[in-house]
Write an enzyme that holds these catalytic residues in place. Structure first.
Site, PDB file in Angstrom:
ATOM      1  CE  LYS A  68      -4.077  -2.132   1.783  1.00 31.37           C
ATOM      2  NZ  LYS A  68      -5.295  -1.786   2.549  1.00 31.37           N
ATOM      3  N   GLY A 132       0.577   0.582   6.641  1.00 28.05           N
ATOM      4  CA  GLY A 132       0.037   1.059   5.529  1.00 28.05           C
ATOM      5  C   GLY A 132      -1.561   0.952   5.686  1.00 28.05           C
TER       6      GLY A 132
HETATM    7  P1  ATR Z   1      -0.194  -3.167   6.300  1.00 30.20           P
HETATM    8  O1  ATR Z   1       0.225  -2.546   5.157  1.00 30.20           O
HETATM    9  O2  ATR Z   1      -1.218  -4.235   6.017  1.00 30.20           O
HETATM   10  O3  ATR Z   1      -0.304  -2.258   7.592  1.00 30.20           O
HETATM   11  P2  ATR Z   1       2.443  -3.682   6.933  1.00 30.20           P
HETATM   12  O4  ATR Z   1       3.058  -2.245   6.652  1.00 30.20           O
HETATM   13  O5  ATR Z   1       3.702  -4.894   6.992  1.00 30.20           O
HETATM   14  O6  ATR Z   1       1.082  -3.913   6.424  1.00 30.20           O
HETATM   15  O7  ATR Z   1       2.423  -3.447   8.595  1.00 30.20           O
HETATM   16  C1  ATR Z   1       1.958  -4.737   9.473  1.00 30.20           C
HETATM   17  C2  ATR Z   1       1.632  -4.006  10.672  1.00 30.20           C
HETATM   18  O8  ATR Z   1       1.249  -5.021  11.628  1.00 30.20           O
HETATM   19  C3  ATR Z   1       2.836  -3.357  11.899  1.00 30.20           C
HETATM   20  O9  ATR Z   1       2.101  -2.290  12.310  1.00 30.20           O
HETATM   21  C4  ATR Z   1       3.209  -4.595  12.389  1.00 30.20           C
HETATM   22  O10 ATR Z   1       4.080  -4.025  13.292  1.00 30.20           O
HETATM   23  P3  ATR Z   1       5.356  -3.734  13.473  1.00 30.20           P
HETATM   24  O11 ATR Z   1       5.455  -2.288  12.781  1.00 30.20           O
HETATM   25  O12 ATR Z   1       6.277  -3.771  14.727  1.00 30.20           O
HETATM   26  O13 ATR Z   1       6.197  -4.900  12.395  1.00 30.20           O
HETATM   27  C5  ATR Z   1       1.850  -5.039  12.798  1.00 30.20           C
HETATM   28  N1  ATR Z   1       2.209  -6.744  13.238  1.00 30.20           N
HETATM   29  C6  ATR Z   1       2.292  -7.668  12.405  1.00 30.20           C
HETATM   30  N2  ATR Z   1       2.322  -8.940  13.008  1.00 30.20           N
HETATM   31  C7  ATR Z   1       2.570  -8.421  14.335  1.00 30.20           C
HETATM   32  C8  ATR Z   1       2.562  -9.230  15.564  1.00 30.20           C
HETATM   33  N3  ATR Z   1       2.947 -10.536  15.753  1.00 30.20           N
HETATM   34  N4  ATR Z   1       2.439  -8.561  16.505  1.00 30.20           N
HETATM   35  C9  ATR Z   1       2.348  -7.235  16.787  1.00 30.20           C
HETATM   36  N5  ATR Z   1       2.212  -6.391  15.564  1.00 30.20           N
HETATM   37  C10 ATR Z   1       2.316  -7.246  14.549  1.00 30.20           C
END
Ligand code: ATR
Length: 282
Positions: A68, A132
């Site tokens: 995104k 995103g």
């Molecule tokens: P998107 O575009 O869908 O938001 P992304 O930019 O990869 O995808 O963001 C994923 C989000 O999920 C992030 O906020 C991530 O936290 P980090 O910034 O610390 O990586 C969060 N996220 C993913 N897996 C997680 C987990 N197991 N526990 C807590 N937060 C998680």
């Protein structure tokens, strides 16, 4: 016979996506024929994929995680709502140019206000995650003037950066909204109670995985909303219910409503979403 409009959804993972079925339902309401494919695309293959798609007379693409933010780099024109979000969920060609837009916030607000009858004005809202997906919805939420909006992320620096970006673009004082950013620690999370808790993290793409949130987080929560769509309740929804949230919802309604707005951008037609809202596709 009219040529079919070429559409697609891209991201990774992508196999779970219901966008092809949703857009076929929309197209069937009009005299419009579409071809809608879903392709697994990563940030590394995005540029080539988009170039090939538009060279091949492609019209519009739904963009899902993790593309995104990256997809903004390949547009000639970026809409105000995508610029505010620093993220897009739709890219399309028009008048020989590539446009990026963000219909996620529109979709979420429509689902909350019209379908779930939840008002955001003067409410306290917590968003979990700062990627995103969070960026896509935050400007539309602020537009509704909540009393407080908190963004909590596993990696605190990402939440702080998001707040900095937003403060540079939006006059929060004018909206009477207090905006805070922090981590997932109890200290930050339990400092307030929330009318609405939104999960924008990608954790629900891994079935059964839980964020391990403190139970007290959901005291007084009217609605816990997972942006992810799932036929079964996600772990976030189950945790929220068990901890006392009044109501939970997955992101089906938002998915349908953002899709309808994307369909309008691609075709100038506004589809009726009621049939899909009543009957989610398994
Ligand atoms: P998107 O575009 O869908 O938001 P992304 O930019 O990869 O995808 O963001 C994923 C989000 O999920 C992030 O906020 C991530 O936290 P980090 O910034 O610390 O990586 C969060 N996220 C993913 N897996 C997680 C987990 N197991 N526990 C807590 N937060 C998680």
């Amino acid at each position: 016979m009219d040529k079919k409009l070429k559409l697609a959804v891209i991201g990774k993972p992508i196999s779970h996506s219901k966008s092809p079925e949703i857009h076929q339902d929309f197209a069937s309401q009009f005299d419009t024929k579409i071809e809608f494919k879903k392709d697994e695309v990563t940030p590394e293959t995005l540029e080539t994929w988009l170039a090939d798609f538009f060279k091949d007379a492609g019209k519009g693409v739904s963009i899902t995680l993790p593309l995104k933010e990256a997809a903004l780099n390949y547009a000639d024109e970026i809409s105000d709502r995508a610029r505010l979000a620093s993220a897009c969920n739709v890219i399309y060609s028009k008048d020989e140019k590539i446009f990026a837009d963000c219909t996620d916030g529109f979709g979420l607000i429509k689902d909350l206000e019209e379908n779930l009858k939840v008002s955001l004005e003067d409410k306290k809202i917590l968003i979990l995650g700062a990627g995103g997906a969070a960026r896509g919805i935050i400007p539309s939420i602020i537009e509704k003037k909540p009393a407080k909006l908190k963004v909590a992320n596993r990696t605190e620096s990402k939440a702080l950066l998001l707040r900095e970006d937003l403060e540079a673009k939006v006059n929060l004082k004018e909206k009477n909204t207090i905006f805070e950013a922090g981590d997932l620690s109890d200290d930050f999370l339990l400092d307030d109670s929330y009318d609405l808790v939104i999960n924008s993290t990608s954790i629900s793409t891994q079935a059964g995985e839980s964020l391990g949130l403190p139970k007290d987080l959901f005291t007084g929560t009217k609605l816990a909303y997972d942006l992810f769509y799932s036929a079964k309740k996600t772990a976030f929804m189950q945790d929220a219910l068990a901890a006392g949230a009044e109501k939970v919802s997955d992101g089906w309604g938002m998915l349908v409503e953002q899709g309808a707005e994307s369909f309008r951008l691609w075709t100038n037609l506004i589809p009726d979403t009621s049939r899909l809202l009543e009957k989610p596709i398994d």
